[in-house]
Scaffold this motif. Structure first.
Motif, PDB file in Angstrom:
ATOM      1  N   SER A 197       0.823  -1.185   0.000  1.00 23.46           N
ATOM      2  CA  SER A 197       0.000   0.000   0.000  1.00 23.46           C
ATOM      3  C   SER A 197       0.869   1.252   0.000  1.00 23.46           C
ATOM      4  CB  SER A 197      -0.907   0.021   1.238  1.00 23.46           C
ATOM      5  OG  SER A 197      -1.788  -1.079   1.230  1.00 23.46           O
ATOM      6  N   VAL A 198       0.268   2.361  -0.422  1.00 18.24           N
ATOM      7  CA  VAL A 198       0.971   3.635  -0.405  1.00 18.24           C
ATOM      8  C   VAL A 198       1.122   4.099   1.041  1.00 18.24           C
ATOM      9  CG1 VAL A 198       0.769   6.068  -1.037  1.00 18.24           C
ATOM     10  CG2 VAL A 198       0.117   4.283  -2.673  1.00 18.24           C
ATOM     11  N   CYS A 199       2.321   4.526   1.397  1.00 21.19           N
ATOM     12  CA  CYS A 199       2.551   5.042   2.746  1.00 21.19           C
ATOM     13  C   CYS A 199       2.186   6.521   2.768  1.00 21.19           C
ATOM     14  CB  CYS A 199       4.013   4.860   3.149  1.00 21.19           C
ATOM     15  SG  CYS A 199       4.371   5.451   4.822  1.00 21.19           S
ATOM     16  N   ILE A 200       1.222   6.908   3.617  1.00 20.69           N
ATOM     17  CA  ILE A 200       0.728   8.281   3.634  1.00 20.69           C
ATOM     18  C   ILE A 200       1.225   9.059   4.851  1.00 20.69           C
ATOM     19  CG2 ILE A 200      -1.351   7.571   2.412  1.00 20.69           C
ATOM     20  CD1 ILE A 200      -2.857   7.887   5.076  1.00 20.69           C
ATOM     21  N   HIS A 201       2.221   8.513   5.562  1.00 17.09           N
ATOM     22  CA  HIS A 201       2.597   9.118   6.833  1.00 17.09           C
ATOM     23  C   HIS A 201       3.758  10.090   6.732  1.00 17.09           C
ATOM     24  CE1 HIS A 201      -0.138   6.887   9.504  1.00 17.09           C
ATOM     25  NE2 HIS A 201      -0.109   6.012   8.513  1.00 17.09           N
ATOM     26  N   GLY A 202       4.238  10.362   5.532  1.00 17.76           N
ATOM     27  CA  GLY A 202       5.223  11.413   5.384  1.00 17.76           C
ATOM     28  C   GLY A 202       4.553  12.770   5.512  1.00 17.76           C
ATOM     29  N   GLN A 203       5.265  13.743   6.045  1.00 20.07           N
ATOM     30  CA  GLN A 203       4.679  15.062   6.284  1.00 20.07           C
ATOM     31  C   GLN A 203       4.239  15.730   4.989  1.00 20.07           C
ATOM     32  OE1 GLN A 203       7.493  17.305   8.555  1.00 20.07           O
ATOM     33  NE2 GLN A 203       6.990  16.283  10.481  1.00 20.07           N
ATOM     34  N   GLU A 204       4.911  15.455   3.889  1.00 16.94           N
ATOM     35  CA  GLU A 204       4.615  16.123   2.629  1.00 16.94           C
ATOM     36  C   GLU A 204       3.796  15.240   1.685  1.00 16.94           C
ATOM     37  OE1 GLU A 204       5.366  19.271   2.122  1.00 16.94           O
ATOM     38  OE2 GLU A 204       6.248  19.348   4.123  1.00 16.94           O
ATOM     39  N   PHE A 205       3.139  14.219   2.201  1.00 17.86           N
ATOM     40  CA  PHE A 205       2.381  13.329   1.324  1.00 17.86           C
ATOM     41  C   PHE A 205       1.305  14.087   0.564  1.00 17.86           C
ATOM     42  CE2 PHE A 205      -1.629  11.053   0.766  1.00 17.86           C
ATOM     43  CZ  PHE A 205      -1.235  10.093  -0.148  1.00 17.86           C
ATOM     44  N   GLN A 206       1.231  13.790  -0.743  1.00 18.77           N
ATOM     45  CA  GLN A 206       0.168  14.339  -1.576  1.00 18.77           C
ATOM     46  C   GLN A 206      -0.062  13.410  -2.756  1.00 18.77           C
ATOM     47  OE1 GLN A 206      -0.079  18.051  -4.456  1.00 18.77           O
ATOM     48  NE2 GLN A 206      -0.316  18.795  -2.349  1.00 18.77           N
ATOM     49  N   GLY A 207      -1.276  13.373  -3.218  1.00 21.76           N
ATOM     50  CA  GLY A 207      -1.604  12.560  -4.387  1.00 21.76           C
ATOM     51  C   GLY A 207      -2.506  13.322  -5.330  1.00 21.76           C
ATOM     52  N   LYS A 208      -2.512  12.858  -6.588  1.00 20.89           N
ATOM     53  CA  LYS A 208      -3.413  13.416  -7.593  1.00 20.89           C
ATOM     54  C   LYS A 208      -4.100  12.273  -8.317  1.00 20.89           C
ATOM     55  CE  LYS A 208      -1.658  17.965  -8.883  1.00 20.89           C
ATOM     56  NZ  LYS A 208      -1.202  18.807 -10.020  1.00 20.89           N
ATOM     57  N   ALA A 209      -5.406  12.376  -8.455  1.00 20.63           N
ATOM     58  CA  ALA A 209      -6.174  11.370  -9.192  1.00 20.63           C
ATOM     59  C   ALA A 209      -6.969  12.086 -10.281  1.00 20.63           C
ATOM     60  CB  ALA A 209      -7.110  10.614  -8.252  1.00 20.63           C
ATOM     61  N   TYR A 210      -6.913  11.520 -11.475  1.00 23.09           N
ATOM     62  CA  TYR A 210      -7.582  12.116 -12.634  1.00 23.09           C
ATOM     63  C   TYR A 210      -8.802  11.266 -12.975  1.00 23.09           C
ATOM     64  CZ  TYR A 210      -3.207  14.699 -13.058  1.00 23.09           C
ATOM     65  OH  TYR A 210      -2.122  15.499 -12.816  1.00 23.09           O
ATOM     66  N   TYR A 211      -9.953  11.907 -13.107  1.00 27.21           N
ATOM     67  CA  TYR A 211     -11.211  11.200 -13.315  1.00 27.21           C
ATOM     68  C   TYR A 211     -11.893  11.641 -14.606  1.00 27.21           C
ATOM     69  CZ  TYR A 211     -10.965   9.816  -8.369  1.00 27.21           C
ATOM     70  OH  TYR A 211     -10.571   9.295  -7.155  1.00 27.21           O
ATOM     71  N   GLN A 212     -12.517  10.671 -15.271  1.00 32.15           N
ATOM     72  CA  GLN A 212     -13.365  10.935 -16.430  1.00 32.15           C
ATOM     73  C   GLN A 212     -14.811  10.658 -16.019  1.00 32.15           C
ATOM     74  OE1 GLN A 212     -12.074  12.047 -19.371  1.00 32.15           O
ATOM     75  NE2 GLN A 212     -10.004  11.959 -18.513  1.00 32.15           N
ATOM     76  N   SER A 213     -15.668  11.636 -16.236  1.00 29.25           N
ATOM     77  CA  SER A 213     -17.085  11.498 -15.899  1.00 29.25           C
ATOM     78  C   SER A 213     -17.906  11.413 -17.177  1.00 29.25           C
ATOM     79  CB  SER A 213     -17.543  12.700 -15.067  1.00 29.25           C
ATOM     80  OG  SER A 213     -18.944  12.701 -14.908  1.00 29.25           O
ATOM     81  N   LYS A 214     -18.795  10.407 -17.236  1.00 30.62           N
ATOM     82  CA  LYS A 214     -19.681  10.258 -18.389  1.00 30.62           C
ATOM     83  C   LYS A 214     -21.110  10.065 -17.895  1.00 30.62           C
ATOM     84  CE  LYS A 214     -16.385   8.441 -21.777  1.00 30.62           C
ATOM     85  NZ  LYS A 214     -16.131   7.400 -22.790  1.00 30.62           N
ATOM     86  N   SER A 215     -22.030  10.839 -18.471  1.00 30.28           N
ATOM     87  CA  SER A 215     -23.441  10.766 -18.088  1.00 30.28           C
ATOM     88  C   SER A 215     -24.297  10.424 -19.294  1.00 30.28           C
ATOM     89  CB  SER A 215     -23.905  12.107 -17.499  1.00 30.28           C
ATOM     90  OG  SER A 215     -23.165  12.432 -16.352  1.00 30.28           O
ATOM     91  N   ALA A 216     -25.366   9.682 -19.045  1.00 30.44           N
ATOM     92  CA  ALA A 216     -26.304   9.340 -20.114  1.00 30.44           C
ATOM     93  C   ALA A 216     -27.119  10.567 -20.492  1.00 30.44           C
ATOM     94  CB  ALA A 216     -27.223   8.216 -19.663  1.00 30.44           C
ATOM     95  N   LEU A 217     -27.488  10.664 -21.759  1.00 26.35           N
ATOM     96  CA  LEU A 217     -28.301  11.768 -22.239  1.00 26.35           C
ATOM     97  C   LEU A 217     -29.762  11.525 -21.859  1.00 26.35           C
ATOM     98  CD1 LEU A 217     -28.615  14.371 -23.917  1.00 26.35           C
ATOM     99  CD2 LEU A 217     -28.874  12.921 -25.946  1.00 26.35           C
ATOM    100  N   GLU A 218     -30.329  12.426 -21.065  1.00 25.45           N
ATOM    101  CA  GLU A 218     -31.722  12.301 -20.635  1.00 25.45           C
ATOM    102  C   GLU A 218     -32.539  13.380 -21.329  1.00 25.45           C
ATOM    103  OE1 GLU A 218     -32.963   9.989 -18.817  1.00 25.45           O
ATOM    104  OE2 GLU A 218     -31.145   9.009 -18.083  1.00 25.45           O
ATOM    105  N   LEU A 219     -33.458  12.972 -22.196  1.00 24.30           N
ATOM    106  CA  LEU A 219     -34.273  13.926 -22.946  1.00 24.30           C
ATOM    107  C   LEU A 219     -35.723  13.975 -22.469  1.00 24.30           C
ATOM    108  CD1 LEU A 219     -32.923  13.176 -26.537  1.00 24.30           C
ATOM    109  CD2 LEU A 219     -32.402  15.150 -25.090  1.00 24.30           C
ATOM    110  N   GLY A 220     -36.064  13.129 -21.506  1.00 23.59           N
ATOM    111  CA  GLY A 220     -37.410  13.144 -20.971  1.00 23.59           C
ATOM    112  C   GLY A 220     -38.460  12.852 -22.025  1.00 23.59           C
TER     113      GLY A 220
END
Length: 283
Positions: free
Chosen positions: A17-40
């Motif tokens: 696992s990633v060790c998060i206990h360093g004082q300068e710990f930081q992470g970046k996560a990149y996400y793609q969001s996709k939504s269905a087209l709702e036309l009612g």
């Protein structure tokens, strides 16, 4: 020396696992969001070609990219703005109802989110959303990470509270009217049953932080995928301790309001918009 040995031992126990206990710990996560087209109900009268044209026009609203920057207890979540695929301009109308820069502090139970609505800036300062997760044993791999499934139900109105739809407003008005009638003993009308939405999340214990995209959090590992109401948010890349670290800052520019106050502001403005439009059409 003893504290250093404790940290090393802890990281060994985590088995990769990633060790998060360093004082300068930081992470970046990149996400793609996709939504269905709702036309009612309008969708039933449209051809497939018309639906494709609308989907192309609304691509920037249906497909988005976000960056989550996090440390042990804090995170910011921000959309990467892109130009309209057809016109080459930014989506000025959609900008009123999309998520602004969001700050979360899972230790202090705090969310601060900056929103811009019709040229006015707001800072929504409130408690973070509660999620009563049911942890399962089902697993799947996302990128290089083994992820575990978690499921929960939350009131639909608590999801994407910064967005707007006419159906949302109709439901909100109906519930308010029913509640008022009940209080005044004007009838047996009662508020509608609370509509719930199922959230399905996949988290990885290998990154032992309680963060996730948007308002989602509260699992024993970083959430790499979450699905709800035809929308899927999937992590495409994780960078731990990047060379260039970003300062995690709390948004401050704008009028401070709560979530409920901000929703009231949106609905009031949209009612005025509707009434003005109806008034012009009857002249």
């Amino acid at each position: 020396m003893k504290s250093v040995l404790k940290i090393i031992s802890f990281c060994i126990v985590l088995l990769g696992s990633v060790c998060i206990h360093g004082q300068e710990f930081q992470g970046k996560a990149y996400y793609q969001s996709k939504s269905a087209l709702e036309l009612g109900r309008w969708g039933a009268t449209m051809s497939q070609q018309q639906k494709k044209q609308i989907a192309a026009r609304l691509k920037n609203r249906l497909e988005k990219t976000f960056v989550l920057t996090f440390n042990k207890t804090e995170s910011t979540y921000k959309e990467e703005e892109v130009l309209d695929a057809i016109s080459g301009a930014t989506d000025s109308w959609g900008k009123n109802f999309r998520a602004g820069t969001q700050y979360k502090n899972v230790k202090d139970n705090k969310i601060v989110q900056q929103q811009e609505f019709y040229g006015k800036r707001f800072v929504i300062d409130d408690n973070i959303q509660k999620f009563n997760w049911n942890l399962g044993t089902e697993t799947k791999t996302i990128g290089n990470y083994t992820c575990y499934k978690a499921v929960c139900l939350i009131p639909s109105s608590d999801l994407e509270w910064w967005s707007f739809s006419w159906s949302k407003m109709r439901k909100r008005d109906a519930n308010k009217e029913a509640a008022t009638s009940s209080e005044n003993n004007e009838g047996d009308q009662k508020p509608e049953d609370i509509e719930m939405t199922q959230i399905v999340a996949w988290y990885t214990p290998k990154i032992p932080v309680s963060h996730g995209p948007s308002e989602f959090w509260g699992l024993p590992g970083l959430i790499l995928e979450v699905s709800y109401n035809g929308t899927t948010v999937l992590c495409s890349k994780v960078v731990i301790n990047p060379k260039e670290k970003n300062k995690i800052e709390i948004p401050e520019k704008g009028k401070y309001v709560s979530k409920n106050e901000y929703v009231d502001i949106i609905f009031k403005k949209m009612r005025e918009f509707r009434e003005n439009r109806i008034g012009r059409s009857t002249r």
